[in-house]
Design a protein around this motif. Structure first.
Motif, PDB file in Angstrom:
ATOM      1  N   LEU A   4       0.921  -1.117   0.062  1.00  0.00           N
ATOM      2  CA  LEU A   4      -0.024  -0.005   0.020  1.00  0.00           C
ATOM      3  C   LEU A   4       0.860   1.162  -0.039  1.00  0.00           C
ATOM      4  CD1 LEU A   4      -3.141   0.813   0.242  1.00  0.00           C
ATOM      5  CD2 LEU A   4      -2.405   1.256   2.733  1.00  0.00           C
ATOM      6  N   ALA A   5       0.688   2.084  -0.979  1.00  0.00           N
ATOM      7  CA  ALA A   5       1.518   3.388  -1.072  1.00  0.00           C
ATOM      8  C   ALA A   5       0.630   4.557  -0.734  1.00  0.00           C
ATOM      9  CB  ALA A   5       1.897   3.322  -2.467  1.00  0.00           C
ATOM     10  N   ALA A   6       1.088   5.238   0.590  1.00  0.00           N
ATOM     11  CA  ALA A   6       0.622   6.216   1.208  1.00  0.00           C
ATOM     12  C   ALA A   6       0.911   7.184   0.198  1.00  0.00           C
ATOM     13  CB  ALA A   6       0.983   6.670   2.585  1.00  0.00           C
ATOM     14  N   MET A   7      -0.037   8.195  -0.481  1.00  0.00           N
ATOM     15  CA  MET A   7       0.263   9.092  -1.610  1.00  0.00           C
ATOM     16  C   MET A   7      -0.385  10.709  -0.968  1.00  0.00           C
ATOM     17  SD  MET A   7      -0.420   6.939  -5.121  1.00  0.00           S
ATOM     18  CE  MET A   7       0.412   8.154  -5.963  1.00  0.00           C
ATOM     19  N   SER A   8       0.295  11.389  -0.444  1.00  0.00           N
ATOM     20  CA  SER A   8       0.048  12.532   0.208  1.00  0.00           C
ATOM     21  C   SER A   8      -0.507  13.520  -0.930  1.00  0.00           C
ATOM     22  CB  SER A   8       1.204  13.381   1.002  1.00  0.00           C
ATOM     23  OG  SER A   8       2.309  13.576   0.262  1.00  0.00           O
ATOM     24  N   GLY A   9       0.068  13.507  -2.210  1.00  0.00           N
ATOM     25  CA  GLY A   9      -0.136  14.350  -3.393  1.00  0.00           C
ATOM     26  C   GLY A   9       1.028  15.222  -3.435  1.00  0.00           C
ATOM     27  N   GLY A  10       2.342  14.909  -2.924  1.00  0.00           N
ATOM     28  CA  GLY A  10       3.221  15.545  -3.162  1.00  0.00           C
ATOM     29  C   GLY A  10       4.245  14.500  -3.991  1.00  0.00           C
ATOM     30  N   VAL A  11       5.484  15.168  -4.328  1.00  0.00           N
ATOM     31  CA  VAL A  11       6.454  14.457  -5.162  1.00  0.00           C
ATOM     32  C   VAL A  11       7.039  13.171  -4.808  1.00  0.00           C
ATOM     33  CG1 VAL A  11       8.402  16.182  -4.765  1.00  0.00           C
ATOM     34  CG2 VAL A  11       8.544  14.928  -7.011  1.00  0.00           C
ATOM     35  N   ASP A  12       7.372  13.479  -3.196  1.00  0.00           N
ATOM     36  CA  ASP A  12       8.138  12.224  -2.831  1.00  0.00           C
ATOM     37  C   ASP A  12       7.314  10.994  -2.757  1.00  0.00           C
ATOM     38  OD1 ASP A  12      10.506  13.822  -2.179  1.00  0.00           O
ATOM     39  OD2 ASP A  12       9.437  14.506  -0.237  1.00  0.00           O
ATOM     40  N   SER A  13       6.177  10.912  -2.297  1.00  0.00           N
ATOM     41  CA  SER A  13       5.177   9.827  -2.214  1.00  0.00           C
ATOM     42  C   SER A  13       4.870   9.505  -3.698  1.00  0.00           C
ATOM     43  CB  SER A  13       4.097  10.105  -1.320  1.00  0.00           C
ATOM     44  OG  SER A  13       3.119  11.269  -1.919  1.00  0.00           O
ATOM     45  N   ALA A  14       4.658  10.237  -4.459  1.00  0.00           N
ATOM     46  CA  ALA A  14       4.284   9.828  -5.997  1.00  0.00           C
ATOM     47  C   ALA A  14       5.462   8.846  -6.616  1.00  0.00           C
ATOM     48  CB  ALA A  14       3.934  11.025  -6.728  1.00  0.00           C
ATOM     49  N   VAL A  15       6.728   9.482  -6.412  1.00  0.00           N
ATOM     50  CA  VAL A  15       7.802   8.871  -6.826  1.00  0.00           C
ATOM     51  C   VAL A  15       8.151   7.513  -6.298  1.00  0.00           C
ATOM     52  CG1 VAL A  15      10.548   8.825  -7.311  1.00  0.00           C
ATOM     53  CG2 VAL A  15       8.968  10.856  -7.829  1.00  0.00           C
ATOM     54  N   ALA A  16       7.843   7.503  -4.758  1.00  0.00           N
ATOM     55  CA  ALA A  16       7.993   6.239  -4.126  1.00  0.00           C
ATOM     56  C   ALA A  16       6.972   5.146  -4.444  1.00  0.00           C
ATOM     57  CB  ALA A  16       7.728   6.566  -2.301  1.00  0.00           C
ATOM     58  N   ALA A  17       5.809   5.674  -5.094  1.00  0.00           N
ATOM     59  CA  ALA A  17       4.829   4.596  -5.385  1.00  0.00           C
ATOM     60  C   ALA A  17       5.274   3.793  -6.513  1.00  0.00           C
ATOM     61  CB  ALA A  17       3.438   5.346  -5.287  1.00  0.00           C
ATOM     62  N   ALA A  18       5.791   4.993  -7.419  1.00  0.00           N
ATOM     63  CA  ALA A  18       6.136   4.582  -8.951  1.00  0.00           C
ATOM     64  C   ALA A  18       7.411   3.762  -8.766  1.00  0.00           C
ATOM     65  CB  ALA A  18       6.528   5.853  -9.422  1.00  0.00           C
ATOM     66  N   ARG A  19       8.402   3.905  -7.968  1.00  0.00           N
ATOM     67  CA  ARG A  19       9.546   2.969  -7.871  1.00  0.00           C
ATOM     68  C   ARG A  19       9.326   1.506  -7.352  1.00  0.00           C
ATOM     69  NH1 ARG A  19      14.675   6.552  -5.267  1.00  0.00           N
ATOM     70  NH2 ARG A  19      14.872   7.717  -7.129  1.00  0.00           N
ATOM     71  N   ALA A  20       8.151   1.547  -6.375  1.00  0.00           N
ATOM     72  CA  ALA A  20       7.533   0.338  -5.861  1.00  0.00           C
ATOM     73  C   ALA A  20       7.038  -0.561  -6.864  1.00  0.00           C
ATOM     74  CB  ALA A  20       6.473   0.707  -4.674  1.00  0.00           C
ATOM     75  N   ALA A  21       6.200   0.206  -7.898  1.00  0.00           N
ATOM     76  CA  ALA A  21       5.634  -0.525  -8.980  1.00  0.00           C
ATOM     77  C   ALA A  21       6.561  -1.074  -9.824  1.00  0.00           C
ATOM     78  CB  ALA A  21       4.345   0.598  -9.662  1.00  0.00           C
ATOM     79  N   LEU A 165      13.010   6.126  -1.171  1.00  0.00           N
ATOM     80  CA  LEU A 165      13.744   7.309  -1.665  1.00  0.00           C
ATOM     81  C   LEU A 165      15.085   7.829  -0.854  1.00  0.00           C
ATOM     82  CD1 LEU A 165      10.754  10.019  -2.092  1.00  0.00           C
ATOM     83  CD2 LEU A 165      11.505   8.135  -3.518  1.00  0.00           C
ATOM     84  N   GLY A 166      15.406   6.855   0.117  1.00  0.00           N
ATOM     85  CA  GLY A 166      16.607   6.902   0.923  1.00  0.00           C
ATOM     86  C   GLY A 166      17.728   6.969   0.185  1.00  0.00           C
ATOM     87  N   ASP A 167      18.136   6.525  -1.113  1.00  0.00           N
ATOM     88  CA  ASP A 167      19.156   6.544  -1.735  1.00  0.00           C
ATOM     89  C   ASP A 167      19.294   7.580  -2.740  1.00  0.00           C
ATOM     90  OD1 ASP A 167      20.579   4.459  -0.390  1.00  0.00           O
ATOM     91  OD2 ASP A 167      19.398   2.931  -1.625  1.00  0.00           O
ATOM     92  N   SER A 168      18.362   8.504  -2.709  1.00  0.00           N
ATOM     93  CA  SER A 168      18.522   9.468  -3.731  1.00  0.00           C
ATOM     94  C   SER A 168      18.186  10.865  -3.260  1.00  0.00           C
ATOM     95  CB  SER A 168      17.031   9.419  -4.519  1.00  0.00           C
ATOM     96  OG  SER A 168      16.966   8.266  -5.236  1.00  0.00           O
ATOM     97  N   THR A 169      18.801  11.892  -3.624  1.00  0.00           N
ATOM     98  CA  THR A 169      18.526  13.501  -3.063  1.00  0.00           C
ATOM     99  C   THR A 169      17.228  14.059  -3.462  1.00  0.00           C
ATOM    100  OG1 THR A 169      19.497  14.513  -5.083  1.00  0.00           O
ATOM    101  CG2 THR A 169      21.012  13.837  -3.207  1.00  0.00           C
ATOM    102  N   LYS A 170      16.785  14.973  -3.096  1.00  0.00           N
ATOM    103  CA  LYS A 170      15.518  15.618  -3.520  1.00  0.00           C
ATOM    104  C   LYS A 170      15.631  15.915  -5.165  1.00  0.00           C
ATOM    105  CE  LYS A 170      11.273  16.706  -2.596  1.00  0.00           C
ATOM    106  NZ  LYS A 170      10.562  17.389  -1.478  1.00  0.00           N
ATOM    107  N   ALA A 171      16.527  16.581  -5.208  1.00  0.00           N
ATOM    108  CA  ALA A 171      16.714  16.876  -6.654  1.00  0.00           C
ATOM    109  C   ALA A 171      16.777  15.892  -7.728  1.00  0.00           C
ATOM    110  CB  ALA A 171      18.192  17.877  -7.107  1.00  0.00           C
ATOM    111  N   GLN A 172      17.251  14.789  -7.374  1.00  0.00           N
ATOM    112  CA  GLN A 172      17.309  13.552  -8.189  1.00  0.00           C
ATOM    113  C   GLN A 172      15.609  13.007  -8.206  1.00  0.00           C
ATOM    114  OE1 GLN A 172      19.947  10.987  -5.920  1.00  0.00           O
ATOM    115  NE2 GLN A 172      21.675  11.414  -7.519  1.00  0.00           N
TER     116      GLN A 172
END
Length: 357
Positions: A4-21, A165-172
Protein backbone atom coordinates in the motif's frame (compact mmCIF):
# COMPACT_ATOMS: atom_id res chain seq x y z
CA UNK A 1 4.68 -8.38 -2.69
CA UNK A 2 1.36 -6.57 -2.23
CA UNK A 3 2.02 -3.07 -0.89
CA UNK A 4 0.00 0.00 0.00
CA UNK A 5 1.50 3.32 -1.08
CA UNK A 6 0.53 6.29 1.10
CA UNK A 7 0.18 9.12 -1.41
CA UNK A 8 0.01 12.58 0.15
CA UNK A 9 -0.23 14.42 -3.16
CA UNK A 10 3.41 15.50 -3.11
CA UNK A 11 6.34 14.60 -5.31
CA UNK A 12 8.06 12.28 -2.80
CA UNK A 13 5.15 9.92 -2.21
CA UNK A 14 4.36 9.84 -5.93
CA UNK A 15 7.90 8.78 -6.89
CA UNK A 16 8.01 6.28 -4.01
CA UNK A 17 4.84 4.63 -5.33
CA UNK A 18 6.22 4.63 -8.87
CA UNK A 19 9.46 3.00 -7.77
CA UNK A 20 7.60 0.33 -5.82
CA UNK A 21 5.50 -0.48 -8.90
CA UNK A 22 8.56 -0.52 -11.16
CA UNK A 23 10.26 -2.94 -8.74
CA UNK A 24 7.48 -5.42 -9.46
CA UNK A 25 5.32 -4.99 -6.38
CA UNK A 26 1.54 -5.07 -6.59
CA UNK A 27 0.92 -1.45 -5.53
CA UNK A 28 -2.30 0.25 -4.49
CA UNK A 29 -2.28 3.98 -3.79
CA UNK A 30 -4.20 5.49 -0.90
CA UNK A 31 -4.67 9.11 0.12
CA UNK A 32 -5.54 9.86 3.73
CA UNK A 33 -8.41 12.32 4.22
CA UNK A 34 -7.48 13.83 7.57
CA UNK A 35 -9.72 16.88 7.85
CA UNK A 36 -13.24 16.65 9.28
CA UNK A 37 -13.96 19.81 7.28
CA UNK A 38 -11.45 20.08 4.39
CA UNK A 39 -12.19 23.79 4.00
CA UNK A 40 -10.61 24.43 7.41
CA UNK A 41 -7.23 23.15 6.23
CA UNK A 42 -4.68 25.16 4.38
CA UNK A 43 -5.10 25.56 0.61
CA UNK A 44 -2.21 25.93 -1.77
CA UNK A 45 1.07 24.05 -1.72
CA UNK A 46 2.61 25.19 1.57
CA UNK A 47 0.68 22.90 3.82
CA UNK A 48 0.22 19.17 4.02
CA UNK A 49 -3.01 17.24 3.37
CA UNK A 50 -4.47 20.26 1.56
CA UNK A 51 -7.75 20.34 -0.33
CA UNK A 52 -5.82 19.97 -3.61
CA UNK A 53 -3.66 17.06 -2.52
CA UNK A 54 -6.19 14.27 -3.04
CA UNK A 55 -6.58 15.34 -6.67
CA UNK A 56 -2.82 15.50 -7.17
CA UNK A 57 -2.41 12.03 -5.64
CA UNK A 58 -5.15 10.59 -7.84
CA UNK A 59 -3.57 12.02 -10.99
CA UNK A 60 -0.19 10.59 -9.99
CA UNK A 61 -1.73 7.15 -9.44
CA UNK A 62 -3.33 7.32 -12.89
CA UNK A 63 0.03 8.11 -14.49
CA UNK A 64 1.74 5.28 -12.58
CA UNK A 65 -1.12 2.95 -13.48
CA UNK A 66 -2.11 1.74 -10.02
CA UNK A 67 -5.48 1.53 -8.24
CA UNK A 68 -6.24 4.48 -5.99
CA UNK A 69 -8.51 5.02 -2.98
CA UNK A 70 -9.17 7.70 -0.39
CA UNK A 71 -9.37 6.58 3.24
CA UNK A 72 -11.21 8.77 5.72
CA UNK A 73 -8.98 8.93 8.82
CA UNK A 74 -10.24 12.31 10.04
CA UNK A 75 -11.63 11.21 13.41
CA UNK A 76 -8.54 9.24 14.37
CA UNK A 77 -6.24 12.01 13.15
CA UNK A 78 -8.13 14.53 15.24
CA UNK A 79 -7.96 12.34 18.36
CA UNK A 80 -4.36 11.14 18.03
CA UNK A 81 -2.68 14.19 16.49
CA UNK A 82 -4.77 17.37 16.87
CA UNK A 83 -6.08 16.70 20.39
CA UNK A 84 -2.64 15.45 21.43
CA UNK A 85 -1.08 18.66 20.05
CA UNK A 86 -3.41 20.84 22.11
CA UNK A 87 -3.00 18.72 25.27
CA UNK A 88 0.79 18.79 25.02
CA UNK A 89 0.91 22.58 24.76
CA UNK A 90 -1.54 22.86 27.67
CA UNK A 91 0.89 20.75 29.72
CA UNK A 92 3.81 23.06 28.92
CA UNK A 93 5.42 20.80 26.35
CA UNK A 94 6.25 21.33 22.66
CA UNK A 95 4.93 18.47 20.50
CA UNK A 96 5.93 17.47 16.98
CA UNK A 97 2.64 16.71 15.17
CA UNK A 98 4.35 15.21 12.09
CA UNK A 99 6.15 12.71 14.29
CA UNK A 100 2.91 11.84 16.05
CA UNK A 101 1.14 11.44 12.70
CA UNK A 102 3.77 8.95 11.54
CA UNK A 103 3.51 7.02 14.80
CA UNK A 104 -0.26 6.97 15.30
CA UNK A 105 -1.70 7.29 11.80
CA UNK A 106 0.60 6.20 8.97
CA UNK A 107 2.32 3.35 10.80
CA UNK A 108 -0.36 2.31 13.26
CA UNK A 109 -3.90 2.90 12.03
CA UNK A 110 -3.05 2.72 8.32
CA UNK A 111 -0.66 -0.20 8.68
CA UNK A 112 -3.15 -2.13 10.81
CA UNK A 113 -5.86 -1.63 8.20
CA UNK A 114 -3.48 -2.50 5.37
CA UNK A 115 -2.44 -5.78 7.01
CA UNK A 116 -6.09 -6.64 7.68
CA UNK A 117 -6.78 -6.14 3.97
CA UNK A 118 -3.95 -8.46 2.96
CA UNK A 119 -1.16 -5.98 2.20
CA UNK A 120 2.38 -6.91 3.13
CA UNK A 121 3.85 -3.46 3.64
CA UNK A 122 3.25 0.29 3.52
CA UNK A 123 5.32 2.47 1.18
CA UNK A 124 5.92 6.14 1.96
CA UNK A 125 7.97 8.96 0.47
CA UNK A 126 10.04 9.60 3.58
CA UNK A 127 13.71 10.38 3.00
CA UNK A 128 15.30 7.61 5.06
CA UNK A 129 16.90 4.25 4.40
CA UNK A 130 15.75 0.85 5.58
CA UNK A 131 18.02 -1.89 4.27
CA UNK A 132 17.91 -5.69 4.25
CA UNK A 133 19.56 -5.62 7.69
CA UNK A 134 16.42 -3.91 9.04
CA UNK A 135 18.37 -0.90 10.31
CA UNK A 136 16.90 2.57 9.87
CA UNK A 137 19.51 4.96 8.49
CA UNK A 138 19.67 8.59 7.48
CA UNK A 139 18.91 9.50 3.88
CA UNK A 140 21.81 10.21 1.56
CA UNK A 141 20.31 13.71 1.34
CA UNK A 142 21.01 14.87 4.89
CA UNK A 143 19.24 18.19 4.28
CA UNK A 144 16.00 16.26 3.65
CA UNK A 145 16.61 13.39 6.06
CA UNK A 146 13.46 12.29 7.91
CA UNK A 147 14.83 9.45 10.01
CA UNK A 148 14.26 11.63 13.08
CA UNK A 149 10.46 11.61 12.66
CA UNK A 150 10.50 7.86 11.95
CA UNK A 151 12.54 6.91 15.02
CA UNK A 152 9.36 6.48 17.11
CA UNK A 153 8.37 3.42 15.06
CA UNK A 154 8.84 0.03 16.64
CA UNK A 155 10.46 -3.04 15.14
CA UNK A 156 7.18 -4.60 13.97
CA UNK A 157 6.19 -1.40 12.15
CA UNK A 158 9.58 -1.03 10.47
CA UNK A 159 9.44 -4.63 9.32
CA UNK A 160 6.38 -3.71 7.24
CA UNK A 161 7.67 -0.33 5.98
CA UNK A 162 9.33 0.62 2.70
CA UNK A 163 11.18 3.89 2.05
CA UNK A 164 12.27 3.80 -1.61
CA UNK A 165 13.73 7.33 -1.67
CA UNK A 166 16.49 6.96 0.91
CA UNK A 167 19.24 6.54 -1.67
CA UNK A 168 18.27 9.65 -3.67
CA UNK A 169 18.56 13.38 -3.16
CA UNK A 170 15.47 15.57 -3.41
CA UNK A 171 16.81 17.04 -6.65
CA UNK A 172 17.07 13.53 -8.14
CA UNK A 173 13.50 12.76 -7.03
CA UNK A 174 12.17 15.85 -8.80
CA UNK A 175 14.06 15.02 -12.00
CA UNK A 176 12.70 11.47 -11.94
CA UNK A 177 9.16 12.74 -11.35
CA UNK A 178 9.42 14.95 -14.42
CA UNK A 179 10.78 12.08 -16.50
CA UNK A 180 7.85 9.92 -15.40
CA UNK A 181 5.38 12.62 -16.42
CA UNK A 182 4.17 13.31 -12.90
CA UNK A 183 2.55 16.75 -12.63
CA UNK A 184 3.79 17.15 -9.05
CA UNK A 185 7.45 17.24 -10.14
CA UNK A 186 7.76 20.95 -9.33
CA UNK A 187 5.26 21.09 -6.48
CA UNK A 188 6.81 22.90 -3.47
CA UNK A 189 7.54 20.96 -0.32
CA UNK A 190 4.96 21.09 2.44
CA UNK A 191 5.55 23.38 5.40
CA UNK A 192 3.83 24.48 8.57
CA UNK A 193 1.20 22.52 10.50
CA UNK A 194 -1.45 21.11 8.20
CA UNK A 195 -4.38 21.52 10.57
CA UNK A 196 -3.68 25.21 11.36
CA UNK A 197 -5.11 26.90 8.30
CA UNK A 198 -3.66 30.38 8.80
CA UNK A 199 -0.36 29.33 10.40
CA UNK A 200 -1.24 31.09 13.67
CA UNK A 201 -0.41 28.42 16.27
CA UNK A 202 -1.02 30.70 19.25
CA UNK A 203 -4.42 31.74 17.90
CA UNK A 204 -5.32 28.09 17.26
CA UNK A 205 -4.46 27.17 20.84
CA UNK A 206 -6.24 30.19 22.33
CA UNK A 207 -9.43 29.24 20.49
CA UNK A 208 -9.33 25.79 22.07
CA UNK A 209 -7.83 26.49 25.50
CA UNK A 210 -9.17 29.96 26.15
CA UNK A 211 -7.50 32.98 27.68
CA UNK A 212 -5.44 32.20 30.80
CA UNK A 213 -3.56 35.32 31.93
CA UNK A 214 -0.35 34.83 33.85
CA UNK A 215 3.06 36.30 34.63
CA UNK A 216 6.34 36.36 32.77
CA UNK A 217 9.09 36.13 35.40
CA UNK A 218 12.81 36.88 35.21
CA UNK A 219 14.80 33.80 36.27
CA UNK A 220 17.62 35.77 37.90
CA UNK A 221 15.61 38.23 39.98
CA UNK A 222 12.22 36.60 40.32
CA UNK A 223 10.67 39.89 39.23
CA UNK A 224 7.53 39.95 37.11
CA UNK A 225 8.62 41.51 33.82
CA UNK A 226 5.55 40.93 31.69
CA UNK A 227 2.24 39.16 31.31
CA UNK A 228 0.64 36.71 28.90
CA UNK A 229 -2.77 35.35 27.95
CA UNK A 230 -1.75 31.70 28.10
CA UNK A 231 1.49 29.90 28.93
CA UNK A 232 0.64 27.42 26.15
CA UNK A 233 1.49 30.13 23.61
CA UNK A 234 5.23 29.84 24.37
CA UNK A 235 7.97 27.33 23.80
CA UNK A 236 11.42 26.90 25.33
CA UNK A 237 14.00 28.96 23.46
CA UNK A 238 11.49 31.49 22.15
CA UNK A 239 12.77 35.08 21.94
CA UNK A 240 10.14 37.04 20.02
CA UNK A 241 6.62 37.87 21.11
CA UNK A 242 7.36 37.75 24.85
CA UNK A 243 5.61 41.04 25.62
CA UNK A 244 8.19 42.13 28.22
CA UNK A 245 7.56 45.44 29.94
CA UNK A 246 11.19 46.12 30.86
CA UNK A 247 14.56 45.25 29.33
CA UNK A 248 17.06 43.04 31.11
CA UNK A 249 19.44 44.98 33.42
CA UNK A 250 22.35 44.18 31.12
CA UNK A 251 20.35 45.02 28.00
CA UNK A 252 20.74 41.54 26.54
CA UNK A 253 17.84 39.67 24.95
CA UNK A 254 15.85 37.24 27.08
CA UNK A 255 14.47 33.86 26.05
CA UNK A 256 11.84 31.48 27.39
CA UNK A 257 13.63 29.14 29.78
CA UNK A 258 10.68 27.19 31.14
CA UNK A 259 6.89 26.97 31.19
CA UNK A 260 5.03 26.01 34.37
CA UNK A 261 1.35 25.25 33.67
CA UNK A 262 0.45 24.76 37.36
CA UNK A 263 1.32 28.36 38.21
CA UNK A 264 0.70 29.56 34.63
CA UNK A 265 4.16 31.13 34.66
CA UNK A 266 6.62 31.69 31.84
CA UNK A 267 10.22 32.11 33.03
CA UNK A 268 12.71 34.05 30.90
CA UNK A 269 16.44 34.63 31.05
CA UNK A 270 19.69 34.87 29.05
CA UNK A 271 20.58 32.59 26.17
CA UNK A 272 23.28 30.71 28.08
CA UNK A 273 20.69 29.59 30.63
CA UNK A 274 19.16 27.46 27.85
CA UNK A 275 22.24 25.23 27.68
CA UNK A 276 21.76 21.70 29.00
CA UNK A 277 24.23 18.87 29.50
CA UNK A 278 21.75 16.11 30.31
CA UNK A 279 18.63 15.08 28.40
CA UNK A 280 16.11 12.58 29.77
CA UNK A 281 13.24 10.94 27.91
CA UNK A 282 10.37 8.54 28.57
CA UNK A 283 8.61 5.86 26.47
CA UNK A 284 11.83 4.48 24.96
CA UNK A 285 11.86 2.69 21.63
CA UNK A 286 15.08 0.78 20.82
CA UNK A 287 15.28 -0.49 17.24
CA UNK A 288 18.98 -0.59 16.37
CA UNK A 289 19.65 -3.95 17.99
CA UNK A 290 19.35 -5.41 21.49
CA UNK A 291 18.77 -2.88 24.25
CA UNK A 292 22.22 -2.14 25.74
CA UNK A 293 23.01 -3.21 29.31
CA UNK A 294 25.30 -0.26 29.98
CA UNK A 295 26.37 3.17 28.69
CA UNK A 296 26.68 3.63 24.92
CA UNK A 297 28.70 6.24 23.04
CA UNK A 298 26.35 7.69 20.44
CA UNK A 299 25.08 10.86 18.77
CA UNK A 300 21.94 12.65 19.94
CA UNK A 301 19.45 14.78 17.99
CA UNK A 302 16.64 16.57 19.85
CA UNK A 303 14.66 18.27 17.07
CA UNK A 304 13.97 17.71 13.39
CA UNK A 305 16.92 19.04 11.38
CA UNK A 306 18.55 20.11 14.65
CA UNK A 307 22.13 19.86 15.81
CA UNK A 308 23.62 16.45 16.55
CA UNK A 309 25.98 16.11 19.51
CA UNK A 310 28.04 13.24 20.95
CA UNK A 311 26.60 11.76 24.13
CA UNK A 312 26.86 8.86 26.55
CA UNK A 313 23.46 7.18 26.51
CA UNK A 314 21.92 4.82 29.05
CA UNK A 315 18.69 2.97 28.31
CA UNK A 316 16.30 1.58 30.86
CA UNK A 317 12.83 0.09 30.74
CA UNK A 318 11.31 3.43 31.63
CA UNK A 319 13.43 5.84 29.61
CA UNK A 320 16.66 7.06 28.07
CA UNK A 321 19.23 9.34 29.71
CA UNK A 322 21.93 11.10 27.70
CA UNK A 323 24.97 12.88 29.15
CA UNK A 324 26.10 15.29 26.44
CA UNK A 325 29.74 15.72 25.49
CA UNK A 326 28.92 19.36 24.73
CA UNK A 327 25.84 21.36 25.73
CA UNK A 328 22.72 21.69 23.63
CA UNK A 329 20.59 24.81 23.67
CA UNK A 330 16.81 25.13 24.06
CA UNK A 331 15.86 21.48 24.56
CA UNK A 332 12.06 21.36 24.78
CA UNK A 333 10.04 18.75 26.67
CA UNK A 334 7.64 16.95 24.34
CA UNK A 335 10.08 16.71 21.44
CA UNK A 336 11.84 13.46 20.56
CA UNK A 337 15.40 12.60 21.52
CA UNK A 338 16.80 10.31 18.84
CA UNK A 339 19.97 8.28 19.34
CA UNK A 340 22.20 7.56 16.33
CA UNK A 341 25.27 5.42 15.79
CA UNK A 342 27.70 6.93 13.26
CA UNK A 343 28.21 4.57 10.35
CA UNK A 344 30.04 4.97 7.01
CA UNK A 345 26.96 3.55 5.26
CA UNK A 346 24.73 6.16 6.91
CA UNK A 347 24.06 6.99 10.55
CA UNK A 348 21.93 4.27 12.16
CA UNK A 349 18.93 5.05 14.37
CA UNK A 350 19.43 3.15 17.61
CA UNK A 351 16.39 4.41 19.48
CA UNK A 352 14.29 7.30 20.66
CA UNK A 353 12.28 8.65 23.58
CA UNK A 354 10.04 11.61 24.35
CA UNK A 355 11.95 14.36 26.16
CA UNK A 356 10.82 15.05 29.72
CA UNK A 357 13.72 17.20 30.84
Amino acid sequence: MRVLAAMSGGVDSAVAAARAAQAGHDVTGVHLALARNPQTYRTGARGCCTVEDARDARRAADVIGIPFYVWDMADQFHADVVDDFVAEYAAGRTPNPCLRCNEKIKFAAVLDRAVALGFDAVVTGHHARLGPDGLLRRSVDEAKDQSYVLAVLDRAQLDRAMFPLGDSTKAQVRIEAAERGLAVADKPDSHDICFIADGDTRGFLTERLGSAPGDVVDAATGAVVGSHDGAYGFTVGQRRGLGLGAPAPDGRPRYVLSITPVSNTVTVGPAEALDVSTVVGERPVWIGGPRPDGPVEAMLQVRAHGSVVPAVVEVGADGIRAELRRPLRAVAAGQAMVVYRPDPAGDVVLGSATITG
